[in-house]
Design a protein around this motif. Structure first.
Motif, PDB file in Angstrom:
ATOM      1  N   TYR A  94      -6.439 -21.919 -29.512  1.00 15.22           N
ATOM      2  CA  TYR A  94      -6.167 -21.214 -28.266  1.00 15.22           C
ATOM      3  C   TYR A  94      -5.368 -19.954 -28.573  1.00 15.22           C
ATOM      4  O   TYR A  94      -4.157 -19.894 -28.374  1.00 15.22           O
ATOM      5  N   PRO A  95      -6.041 -18.917 -29.062  1.00 13.17           N
ATOM      6  CA  PRO A  95      -5.326 -17.703 -29.466  1.00 13.17           C
ATOM      7  C   PRO A  95      -4.671 -16.983 -28.287  1.00 13.17           C
ATOM      8  O   PRO A  95      -5.034 -17.192 -27.130  1.00 13.17           O
ATOM      9  N   GLU A  96      -3.717 -16.161 -28.619  1.00 16.55           N
ATOM     10  CA  GLU A  96      -2.996 -15.368 -27.624  1.00 16.55           C
ATOM     11  C   GLU A  96      -3.343 -13.895 -27.841  1.00 16.55           C
ATOM     12  O   GLU A  96      -3.262 -13.388 -28.955  1.00 16.55           O
ATOM     13  N   LEU A  97      -3.749 -13.237 -26.762  1.00 17.97           N
ATOM     14  CA  LEU A  97      -4.089 -11.819 -26.844  1.00 17.97           C
ATOM     15  C   LEU A  97      -2.821 -10.972 -26.916  1.00 17.97           C
ATOM     16  O   LEU A  97      -1.769 -11.352 -26.407  1.00 17.97           O
ATOM     17  N   THR A  98      -2.939  -9.804 -27.513  1.00 17.03           N
ATOM     18  CA  THR A  98      -1.820  -8.871 -27.561  1.00 17.03           C
ATOM     19  C   THR A  98      -1.719  -8.142 -26.226  1.00 17.03           C
ATOM     20  O   THR A  98      -2.669  -8.143 -25.416  1.00 17.03           O
ATOM     21  N   GLU A  99      -0.595  -7.505 -25.994  1.00 20.75           N
ATOM     22  CA  GLU A  99      -0.402  -6.717 -24.770  1.00 20.75           C
ATOM     23  C   GLU A  99      -1.474  -5.625 -24.665  1.00 20.75           C
ATOM     24  O   GLU A  99      -2.017  -5.378 -23.584  1.00 20.75           O
ATOM     25  N   ILE A 100      -1.797  -4.988 -25.765  1.00 20.61           N
ATOM     26  CA  ILE A 100      -2.827  -3.927 -25.782  1.00 20.61           C
ATOM     27  C   ILE A 100      -4.187  -4.501 -25.387  1.00 20.61           C
ATOM     28  O   ILE A 100      -4.918  -3.900 -24.598  1.00 20.61           O
ATOM     29  N   GLN A 101      -4.543  -5.663 -25.917  1.00 13.13           N
ATOM     30  CA  GLN A 101      -5.819  -6.297 -25.578  1.00 13.13           C
ATOM     31  C   GLN A 101      -5.877  -6.662 -24.096  1.00 13.13           C
ATOM     32  O   GLN A 101      -6.899  -6.443 -23.435  1.00 13.13           O
ATOM     33  N   VAL A 102      -4.785  -7.196 -23.572  1.00 15.21           N
ATOM     34  CA  VAL A 102      -4.741  -7.572 -22.155  1.00 15.21           C
ATOM     35  C   VAL A 102      -4.892  -6.336 -21.281  1.00 15.21           C
ATOM     36  O   VAL A 102      -5.666  -6.336 -20.308  1.00 15.21           O
ATOM     37  N   GLU A 103      -4.196  -5.275 -21.602  1.00 13.36           N
ATOM     38  CA  GLU A 103      -4.299  -4.037 -20.817  1.00 13.36           C
ATOM     39  C   GLU A 103      -5.724  -3.487 -20.857  1.00 13.36           C
ATOM     40  O   GLU A 103      -6.234  -3.011 -19.845  1.00 13.36           O
ATOM     41  N   LYS A 104      -6.372  -3.554 -21.988  1.00 10.11           N
ATOM     42  CA  LYS A 104      -7.764  -3.098 -22.113  1.00 10.11           C
ATOM     43  C   LYS A 104      -8.686  -3.952 -21.233  1.00 10.11           C
ATOM     44  O   LYS A 104      -9.546  -3.433 -20.523  1.00 10.11           O
ATOM     45  N   LEU A 105      -8.503  -5.273 -21.263  1.00  8.90           N
ATOM     46  CA  LEU A 105      -9.346  -6.161 -20.461  1.00  8.90           C
ATOM     47  C   LEU A 105      -9.173  -5.929 -18.965  1.00  8.90           C
ATOM     48  O   LEU A 105     -10.119  -6.096 -18.201  1.00  8.90           O
ATOM     49  N   LYS A 106      -7.985  -5.520 -18.541  1.00 10.26           N
ATOM     50  CA  LYS A 106      -7.746  -5.250 -17.117  1.00 10.26           C
ATOM     51  C   LYS A 106      -8.673  -4.164 -16.582  1.00 10.26           C
ATOM     52  O   LYS A 106      -9.010  -4.156 -15.407  1.00 10.26           O
ATOM     53  N   THR A 107      -9.120  -3.269 -17.451  1.00 12.86           N
ATOM     54  CA  THR A 107     -10.017  -2.197 -17.010  1.00 12.86           C
ATOM     55  C   THR A 107     -11.431  -2.709 -16.736  1.00 12.86           C
ATOM     56  O   THR A 107     -12.232  -2.008 -16.140  1.00 12.86           O
ATOM     57  N   TYR A 108     -11.730  -3.928 -17.168  1.00 10.15           N
ATOM     58  CA  TYR A 108     -13.065  -4.504 -16.985  1.00 10.15           C
ATOM     59  C   TYR A 108     -13.136  -5.536 -15.869  1.00 10.15           C
ATOM     60  O   TYR A 108     -14.194  -6.099 -15.615  1.00 10.15           O
ATOM     61  N   GLY A 109     -12.010  -5.832 -15.257  1.00 11.25           N
ATOM     62  CA  GLY A 109     -12.029  -6.889 -14.250  1.00 11.25           C
ATOM     63  C   GLY A 109     -11.015  -6.657 -13.157  1.00 11.25           C
ATOM     64  O   GLY A 109     -10.585  -5.534 -12.924  1.00 11.25           O
ATOM     65  N   GLU A 110     -10.650  -7.732 -12.488  1.00 16.24           N
ATOM     66  CA  GLU A 110      -9.692  -7.696 -11.388  1.00 16.24           C
ATOM     67  C   GLU A 110      -8.539  -8.641 -11.691  1.00 16.24           C
ATOM     68  O   GLU A 110      -8.750  -9.707 -12.260  1.00 16.24           O
ATOM     69  N   VAL A 111      -7.350  -8.266 -11.266  1.00 13.42           N
ATOM     70  CA  VAL A 111      -6.205  -9.159 -11.369  1.00 13.42           C
ATOM     71  C   VAL A 111      -6.186 -10.024 -10.119  1.00 13.42           C
ATOM     72  O   VAL A 111      -6.258  -9.512  -9.000  1.00 13.42           O
ATOM     73  N   GLU A 112      -6.154 -11.334 -10.308  1.00 12.63           N
ATOM     74  CA  GLU A 112      -6.148 -12.279  -9.195  1.00 12.63           C
ATOM     75  C   GLU A 112      -4.873 -13.110  -9.256  1.00 12.63           C
ATOM     76  O   GLU A 112      -4.375 -13.407 -10.338  1.00 12.63           O
ATOM     77  N   PHE A 113      -4.369 -13.481  -8.078  1.00  3.84           N
ATOM     78  CA  PHE A 113      -3.192 -14.339  -7.986  1.00  3.84           C
ATOM     79  C   PHE A 113      -3.545 -15.562  -7.156  1.00  3.84           C
ATOM     80  O   PHE A 113      -4.237 -15.451  -6.148  1.00  3.84           O
ATOM     81  N   TYR A 114      -3.071 -16.725  -7.572  1.00  4.48           N
ATOM     82  CA  TYR A 114      -3.316 -17.969  -6.856  1.00  4.48           C
ATOM     83  C   TYR A 114      -1.974 -18.615  -6.528  1.00  4.48           C
ATOM     84  O   TYR A 114      -1.182 -18.880  -7.422  1.00  4.48           O
ATOM     85  N   LYS A 115      -1.732 -18.855  -5.237  1.00  2.42           N
ATOM     86  CA  LYS A 115      -0.494 -19.515  -4.811  1.00  2.42           C
ATOM     87  C   LYS A 115      -0.640 -21.029  -4.845  1.00  2.42           C
ATOM     88  O   LYS A 115       0.307 -21.746  -5.097  1.00  2.42           O
ATOM     89  N   GLU A 116      -1.827 -21.516  -4.558  1.00  4.30           N
ATOM     90  CA  GLU A 116      -2.118 -22.953  -4.526  1.00  4.30           C
ATOM     91  C   GLU A 116      -2.992 -23.313  -5.731  1.00  4.30           C
ATOM     92  O   GLU A 116      -3.722 -22.475  -6.242  1.00  4.30           O
ATOM     93  N   PRO A 117      -2.949 -24.579  -6.164  1.00  2.00           N
ATOM     94  CA  PRO A 117      -3.863 -25.001  -7.242  1.00  2.00           C
ATOM     95  C   PRO A 117      -5.317 -24.698  -6.849  1.00  2.00           C
ATOM     96  O   PRO A 117      -5.749 -25.019  -5.744  1.00  2.00           O
ATOM     97  N   THR A 118      -6.033 -24.048  -7.726  1.00  2.00           N
ATOM     98  CA  THR A 118      -7.379 -23.580  -7.438  1.00  2.00           C
ATOM     99  C   THR A 118      -8.283 -23.836  -8.637  1.00  2.00           C
ATOM    100  O   THR A 118      -7.929 -23.496  -9.762  1.00  2.00           O
ATOM    101  N   VAL A 119      -9.452 -24.427  -8.404  1.00  3.60           N
ATOM    102  CA  VAL A 119     -10.432 -24.583  -9.474  1.00  3.60           C
ATOM    103  C   VAL A 119     -11.077 -23.218  -9.694  1.00  3.60           C
ATOM    104  O   VAL A 119     -11.698 -22.660  -8.796  1.00  3.60           O
TER     105      VAL A 119
END
Length: 88
Positions: free
Chosen positions: A6-31
């Motif tokens: 279960y590798p961990e992405l670097t901050e740079i990798q995470v920032e790059k991936l954000k440009t390809y998707g959407e940031v989502e937040f879940y308040k309740e347990p969600t499948v």
């Protein structure tokens, strides 16, 4: 120590991936990924975690992905059906 399964992405990798998707937040347990899904998204954990659950034993966690870890496996590339449940 980080588990190499279960590798961990670097901050740079995470920032790059954000440009390809959407940031989502879940308040309740969600499948977010479900057993049998054939089309599904790639999730990177920014806060909290995603619990990977054995579909035969709904209470048993296979793993919990934490900050900068991600959901999915090679199945996402080969379009194979999911064999687990992932819950945020």
């Amino acid at each position: 120590m980080i588990d190499s399964k279960y590798p961990e992405l670097t901050e740079i990798q995470v920032e790059k991936l954000k440009t390809y998707g959407e940031v989502e937040f879940y308040k309740e347990p969600t499948v977010v990924l479900d057993f049998g899904d054939q089309h599904y998204d790639f999730f990177v954990v920014l806060t909290g975690g995603i619990r990977i659950i054995d579909p035969d034993k709904r209470e048993d966690s296979i793993a919990i992905h934490r900050r900068h870890q991600f959901s999915g496996s090679s199945s996402i590339l080969s379009h194979r059906t999911l064999v687990f449940v992932a819950k945020h």
